[in-house]
Design an enzyme around this catalytic site. Structure first.
Site, PDB file in Angstrom:
ATOM      1  N   VAL A 152      -7.437  -8.951  -1.308  1.00 30.54           N
ATOM      2  CA  VAL A 152      -7.447  -8.081  -0.094  1.00 30.54           C
ATOM      3  C   VAL A 152      -8.846  -7.785  -0.094  1.00 30.54           C
ATOM      4  O   VAL A 152      -9.593  -7.400  -0.764  1.00 30.54           O
ATOM      5  CB  VAL A 152      -6.617  -6.520  -1.016  1.00 30.54           C
ATOM      6  CG1 VAL A 152      -6.890  -5.436   0.047  1.00 30.54           C
ATOM      7  CG2 VAL A 152      -4.967  -6.750  -1.237  1.00 30.54           C
TER       8      VAL A 152
ATOM      9  N   ASP B  84      -2.524   0.197  -9.921  1.00 28.78           N
ATOM     10  CA  ASP B  84      -2.428  -1.404  -9.533  1.00 28.78           C
ATOM     11  C   ASP B  84      -0.604  -1.581  -9.712  1.00 28.78           C
ATOM     12  O   ASP B  84      -0.037  -1.143 -10.515  1.00 28.78           O
ATOM     13  CB  ASP B  84      -2.889  -2.487 -10.046  1.00 28.78           C
ATOM     14  CG  ASP B  84      -2.813  -3.717  -9.734  1.00 28.78           C
ATOM     15  OD1 ASP B  84      -1.820  -4.415  -9.330  1.00 28.78           O
ATOM     16  OD2 ASP B  84      -4.081  -4.565  -9.170  1.00 28.78           O
ATOM     17  N   ILE B  85       0.006  -2.244  -8.439  1.00 32.44           N
ATOM     18  CA  ILE B  85       1.297  -2.421  -8.483  1.00 32.44           C
ATOM     19  C   ILE B  85       1.741  -3.616  -9.488  1.00 32.44           C
ATOM     20  O   ILE B  85       2.803  -3.621  -9.716  1.00 32.44           O
ATOM     21  CB  ILE B  85       2.063  -2.445  -7.125  1.00 32.44           C
ATOM     22  CG1 ILE B  85       1.411  -3.715  -6.319  1.00 32.44           C
ATOM     23  CG2 ILE B  85       1.853  -1.274  -6.366  1.00 32.44           C
ATOM     24  CD1 ILE B  85       2.210  -3.913  -5.170  1.00 32.44           C
TER      25      ILE B  85
ATOM     26  N   ASN C  40     -13.506  -8.835  -7.888  1.00 31.34           N
ATOM     27  CA  ASN C  40     -13.482 -10.249  -7.830  1.00 31.34           C
ATOM     28  C   ASN C  40     -14.279 -10.452  -6.147  1.00 31.34           C
ATOM     29  O   ASN C  40     -13.829  -9.405  -5.373  1.00 31.34           O
ATOM     30  CB  ASN C  40     -11.914 -10.329  -7.529  1.00 31.34           C
ATOM     31  CG  ASN C  40     -11.412 -10.261  -8.945  1.00 31.34           C
ATOM     32  OD1 ASN C  40     -11.986 -10.881  -9.859  1.00 31.34           O
ATOM     33  ND2 ASN C  40     -10.149  -9.912  -9.119  1.00 31.34           N
TER      34      ASN C  40
ATOM     35  N   HIS D 198     -12.943  -3.671  -3.883  1.00 26.74           N
ATOM     36  CA  HIS D 198     -12.311  -2.763  -5.002  1.00 26.74           C
ATOM     37  C   HIS D 198     -12.445  -3.186  -6.255  1.00 26.74           C
ATOM     38  O   HIS D 198     -12.676  -4.182  -6.674  1.00 26.74           O
ATOM     39  CB  HIS D 198     -10.398  -2.660  -4.949  1.00 26.74           C
ATOM     40  CG  HIS D 198     -10.072  -4.096  -4.642  1.00 26.74           C
ATOM     41  ND1 HIS D 198     -10.275  -4.970  -3.648  1.00 26.74           N
ATOM     42  CD2 HIS D 198      -9.311  -4.769  -5.635  1.00 26.74           C
ATOM     43  CE1 HIS D 198      -9.586  -6.156  -4.123  1.00 26.74           C
ATOM     44  NE2 HIS D 198      -8.953  -6.003  -5.183  1.00 26.74           N
TER      45      HIS D 198
END
Length: 120
Positions: free
Chosen positions: A100, A34-35, A91, A104
């Site tokens: 997004v 994750d960024i 989520n 995921h």
């Protein structure tokens, strides 16, 4: 970012159009860091085929959902948190924080994690 942009973001990562720090990949799934990490270990696991959220994935392809969870466990092993403990979070939609709209799983670990949800 508009929802239509968000819907294609992870597809572009999987396709190699957007750079990512890849942790693991196989025929069905793709895992990358994750960024904006929320823990020492924070890896996103996505199916290569896009479904909007985990409920849609479960209804359409339970085997792919199982593969996603297996990949999350593999990521925990690779990241050295399988023994100490890790969290897998999906989520689902905006109120839960999904930004997004390509399902995921967040694999979080590497430190003591707090409680989740609203307290009190």
């Amino acid at each position: 970012m508009s929802e239509s942009d968000a819907e294609t973001l992870f597809e572009r990562v999987v396709a190699g159009e957007i750079p990512a720090d890849v942790v693991y990949e196989d025929e069905a799934t793709f895992a990358f860091r994750d960024i904006r990490p929320q823990a020492r270990v924070h890896v996103l696991v996505v199916p290569r085929k896009r479904y909007r959220n985990v409920a849609e994935l479960a209804a359409a392809d339970p085997q792919l959902l199982a593969d996603l969870v297996k990949t999350a466990a593999k990521v925990a092993e690779l990241e050295g948190v399988a023994e100490s403990g890790y969290r897998v979070v999906f989520n689902t939609d905006s109120d839960a924080g999904q930004t997004v709209f390509h399902v995921h799983a967040h694999v979080l670990g590497g430190e003591q994690l707090g409680f989740f949800g609203r307290l009190g």
